[in-house]
Design a protein around this motif. Structure first.
Motif, PDB file in Angstrom:
ATOM      1  N   GLY A  16       0.794  -1.209   0.000  1.00 26.59           N
ATOM      2  CA  GLY A  16       0.000   0.000   0.000  1.00 26.59           C
ATOM      3  C   GLY A  16       0.837   1.273   0.000  1.00 26.59           C
ATOM      4  N   SER A  17       0.148   2.396   0.109  1.00 26.69           N
ATOM      5  CA  SER A  17       0.796   3.703   0.048  1.00 26.69           C
ATOM      6  C   SER A  17       0.323   4.595   1.187  1.00 26.69           C
ATOM      7  CB  SER A  17       0.470   4.388  -1.284  1.00 26.69           C
ATOM      8  OG  SER A  17       0.934   3.641  -2.381  1.00 26.69           O
ATOM      9  N   LEU A  18       1.180   5.523   1.552  1.00 34.44           N
ATOM     10  CA  LEU A  18       0.854   6.566   2.514  1.00 34.44           C
ATOM     11  C   LEU A  18       1.561   7.837   2.094  1.00 34.44           C
ATOM     12  CD1 LEU A  18       1.152   4.983   6.098  1.00 34.44           C
ATOM     13  CD2 LEU A  18      -0.932   5.863   5.019  1.00 34.44           C
ATOM     14  N   ARG A  19       0.979   8.957   2.495  1.00 39.51           N
ATOM     15  CA  ARG A  19       1.636  10.242   2.266  1.00 39.51           C
ATOM     16  C   ARG A  19       1.786  10.937   3.601  1.00 39.51           C
ATOM     17  NH1 ARG A  19      -0.569  15.872  -0.213  1.00 39.51           N
ATOM     18  NH2 ARG A  19       1.292  16.551  -1.349  1.00 39.51           N
ATOM     19  N   LEU A  20       3.022  11.174   3.991  1.00 40.04           N
ATOM     20  CA  LEU A  20       3.302  11.910   5.218  1.00 40.04           C
ATOM     21  C   LEU A  20       3.473  13.390   4.894  1.00 40.04           C
ATOM     22  CD1 LEU A  20       5.899   9.558   6.950  1.00 40.04           C
ATOM     23  CD2 LEU A  20       3.394   9.431   6.957  1.00 40.04           C
ATOM     24  N   SER A  21       3.061  14.210   5.841  1.00 37.05           N
ATOM     25  CA  SER A  21       3.196  15.652   5.687  1.00 37.05           C
ATOM     26  C   SER A  21       3.915  16.221   6.895  1.00 37.05           C
ATOM     27  CB  SER A  21       1.822  16.312   5.565  1.00 37.05           C
ATOM     28  OG  SER A  21       1.109  15.831   4.448  1.00 37.05           O
ATOM     29  N   CYS A  22       4.588  17.326   6.700  1.00 35.26           N
ATOM     30  CA  CYS A  22       5.289  18.001   7.795  1.00 35.26           C
ATOM     31  C   CYS A  22       5.136  19.503   7.594  1.00 35.26           C
ATOM     32  CB  CYS A  22       6.750  17.612   7.808  1.00 35.26           C
ATOM     33  SG  CYS A  22       7.751  18.546   8.987  1.00 35.26           S
ATOM     34  N   LYS A  23       4.619  20.130   8.626  1.00 39.44           N
ATOM     35  CA  LYS A  23       4.427  21.583   8.613  1.00 39.44           C
ATOM     36  C   LYS A  23       5.511  22.241   9.446  1.00 39.44           C
ATOM     37  CE  LYS A  23       1.988  25.490   8.227  1.00 39.44           C
ATOM     38  NZ  LYS A  23       1.631  26.144   6.946  1.00 39.44           N
ATOM     39  N   ALA A  24       6.107  23.288   8.911  1.00 36.36           N
ATOM     40  CA  ALA A  24       7.153  24.027   9.628  1.00 36.36           C
ATOM     41  C   ALA A  24       6.627  25.404  10.010  1.00 36.36           C
ATOM     42  CB  ALA A  24       8.394  24.146   8.761  1.00 36.36           C
ATOM     43  N   PRO A  25       6.217  25.588  11.244  1.00 39.40           N
ATOM     44  CA  PRO A  25       5.728  26.907  11.664  1.00 39.40           C
ATOM     45  C   PRO A  25       6.803  27.968  11.498  1.00 39.40           C
ATOM     46  CG  PRO A  25       5.177  25.230  13.301  1.00 39.40           C
ATOM     47  CD  PRO A  25       6.141  24.608  12.354  1.00 39.40           C
ATOM     48  N   ARG A  26       6.369  29.165  11.226  1.00 36.26           N
ATOM     49  CA  ARG A  26       7.312  30.277  11.034  1.00 36.26           C
ATOM     50  C   ARG A  26       8.145  30.506  12.283  1.00 36.26           C
ATOM     51  NH1 ARG A  26       7.433  33.749   7.004  1.00 36.26           N
ATOM     52  NH2 ARG A  26       5.362  33.052   6.326  1.00 36.26           N
ATOM     53  N   ALA A  27       7.567  30.258  13.449  1.00 32.57           N
ATOM     54  CA  ALA A  27       8.301  30.456  14.705  1.00 32.57           C
ATOM     55  C   ALA A  27       9.466  29.479  14.847  1.00 32.57           C
ATOM     56  CB  ALA A  27       7.351  30.304  15.895  1.00 32.57           C
ATOM     57  N   ILE A  28       9.422  28.365  14.121  1.00 27.13           N
ATOM     58  CA  ILE A  28      10.468  27.352  14.200  1.00 27.13           C
ATOM     59  C   ILE A  28      11.504  27.534  13.111  1.00 27.13           C
ATOM     60  CG2 ILE A  28      10.932  24.880  14.092  1.00 27.13           C
ATOM     61  CD1 ILE A  28       9.571  25.862  16.645  1.00 27.13           C
ATOM     62  N   LEU A  29      11.052  27.720  11.882  1.00 25.98           N
ATOM     63  CA  LEU A  29      11.951  27.911  10.749  1.00 25.98           C
ATOM     64  C   LEU A  29      11.522  29.166  10.004  1.00 25.98           C
ATOM     65  CD1 LEU A  29      12.452  24.317   9.240  1.00 25.98           C
ATOM     66  CD2 LEU A  29      14.142  25.722  10.406  1.00 25.98           C
ATOM     67  N   SER A  30      12.083  30.272  10.425  1.00 19.33           N
ATOM     68  CA  SER A  30      11.662  31.544   9.820  1.00 19.33           C
ATOM     69  C   SER A  30      12.002  31.590   8.341  1.00 19.33           C
ATOM     70  CB  SER A  30      12.300  32.713  10.559  1.00 19.33           C
ATOM     71  OG  SER A  30      13.713  32.603  10.523  1.00 19.33           O
ATOM     72  N   ASP A  31      13.108  30.969   7.952  1.00 19.52           N
ATOM     73  CA  ASP A  31      13.516  30.943   6.555  1.00 19.52           C
ATOM     74  C   ASP A  31      13.318  29.524   6.022  1.00 19.52           C
ATOM     75  OD1 ASP A  31      16.642  31.391   4.694  1.00 19.52           O
ATOM     76  OD2 ASP A  31      14.531  31.448   4.050  1.00 19.52           O
ATOM     77  N   PHE A  32      12.059  29.132   5.883  1.00 15.87           N
ATOM     78  CA  PHE A  32      11.784  27.760   5.451  1.00 15.87           C
ATOM     79  C   PHE A  32      12.349  27.499   4.064  1.00 15.87           C
ATOM     80  CE2 PHE A  32       9.700  23.758   5.339  1.00 15.87           C
ATOM     81  CZ  PHE A  32       9.245  23.579   4.047  1.00 15.87           C
ATOM     82  N   SER A  33      12.171  28.410   3.148  1.00 16.65           N
ATOM     83  CA  SER A  33      12.620  28.182   1.770  1.00 16.65           C
ATOM     84  C   SER A  33      14.137  28.044   1.691  1.00 16.65           C
ATOM     85  CB  SER A  33      12.123  29.290   0.855  1.00 16.65           C
ATOM     86  OG  SER A  33      12.659  30.541   1.251  1.00 16.65           O
ATOM     87  N   GLY A  34      14.839  28.620   2.653  1.00 15.31           N
ATOM     88  CA  GLY A  34      16.284  28.526   2.677  1.00 15.31           C
ATOM     89  C   GLY A  34      16.813  27.383   3.510  1.00 15.31           C
ATOM     90  N   SER A  35      15.908  26.565   4.048  1.00 12.72           N
ATOM     91  CA  SER A  35      16.282  25.451   4.910  1.00 12.72           C
ATOM     92  C   SER A  35      16.273  24.135   4.149  1.00 12.72           C
ATOM     93  CB  SER A  35      15.315  25.352   6.090  1.00 12.72           C
ATOM     94  OG  SER A  35      15.386  26.502   6.909  1.00 12.72           O
ATOM     95  N   ASP A  36      17.226  23.285   4.493  1.00 10.62           N
ATOM     96  CA  ASP A  36      17.212  21.916   4.004  1.00 10.62           C
ATOM     97  C   ASP A  36      16.295  21.104   4.918  1.00 10.62           C
ATOM     98  OD1 ASP A  36      20.756  22.250   3.579  1.00 10.62           O
ATOM     99  OD2 ASP A  36      19.176  22.617   2.097  1.00 10.62           O
ATOM    100  N   MET A  37      15.622  20.131   4.350  1.00 13.66           N
ATOM    101  CA  MET A  37      14.657  19.348   5.112  1.00 13.66           C
ATOM    102  C   MET A  37      14.883  17.863   4.883  1.00 13.66           C
ATOM    103  SD  MET A  37      12.894  21.758   6.553  1.00 13.66           S
ATOM    104  CE  MET A  37      11.555  20.798   7.263  1.00 13.66           C
ATOM    105  N   GLY A  38      14.399  17.067   5.807  1.00 17.10           N
ATOM    106  CA  GLY A  38      14.587  15.637   5.651  1.00 17.10           C
ATOM    107  C   GLY A  38      13.585  14.826   6.432  1.00 17.10           C
ATOM    108  N   TRP A  39      13.494  13.564   6.048  1.00 23.55           N
ATOM    109  CA  TRP A  39      12.705  12.586   6.784  1.00 23.55           C
ATOM    110  C   TRP A  39      13.644  11.515   7.333  1.00 23.55           C
ATOM    111  CZ3 TRP A  39       7.666  13.035   7.971  1.00 23.55           C
ATOM    112  CH2 TRP A  39       6.875  13.911   7.218  1.00 23.55           C
TER     113      TRP A  39
END
Length: 121
Positions: A16-39
């Motif tokens: 089967g399949s699943l889709r995980l999501s992760c939200k980054a609040p602005r208070a945690i990562l103010s520069d989200f677009s400039g951040s590297d992310m991972g699972w």
């Protein structure tokens, strides 16, 4: 304490399949677009391990065990990253964590609490 927020885990049958999501609040990562992310995942009784990453430039890197099955993506406007998981196997059973930042590689400056994925055979 504000942190990254994962969702989408659950129980799924093998194949089967699943889709995980992760939200980054602005208070945690103010520069989200400039951040590297991972699972990351932590199978029962094992150490946490890196599953895949996506850089601020959208370059991706996958663990061999998930190549061809998992796909990471990001939506900077929504401050979200996703993990599309397909062809799930019982060995994919783990708690999956989202992490991100701009100071460390692989990205791990800030973490979520994790979401459980259970794959039944």
């Amino acid at each position: 304490q504000p942190q990254l927020m994962e969702s989408g885990g659950g129980l799924v049958q093998a194949g089967g399949s699943l889709r995980l999501s992760c939200k980054a609040p602005r208070a945690i990562l103010s520069d989200f677009s400039g951040s590297d992310m991972g699972w990351y995942c932590q199978p029962p009784g094992k150490e946490r391990e890196l599953v895949e990453t996506i850089t601020s430039g959208r370059s991706t890197n996958y663990a061999d065990s998930v190549k061809g099955r998992f796909t990471i993506s990001r939506d900077n406007a929504k401050r979200m990253i996703y993990l599309q998981m397909s062809s799930l196997q019982p060995e994919d059973t783990a708690v999956y964590y989202c992490a991100g930042g701009a100071k460390s590689w692989p990205p791990r400056d800030t973490w979520g609490q994790g979401t459980q994925v259970i794959v039944s055979s």
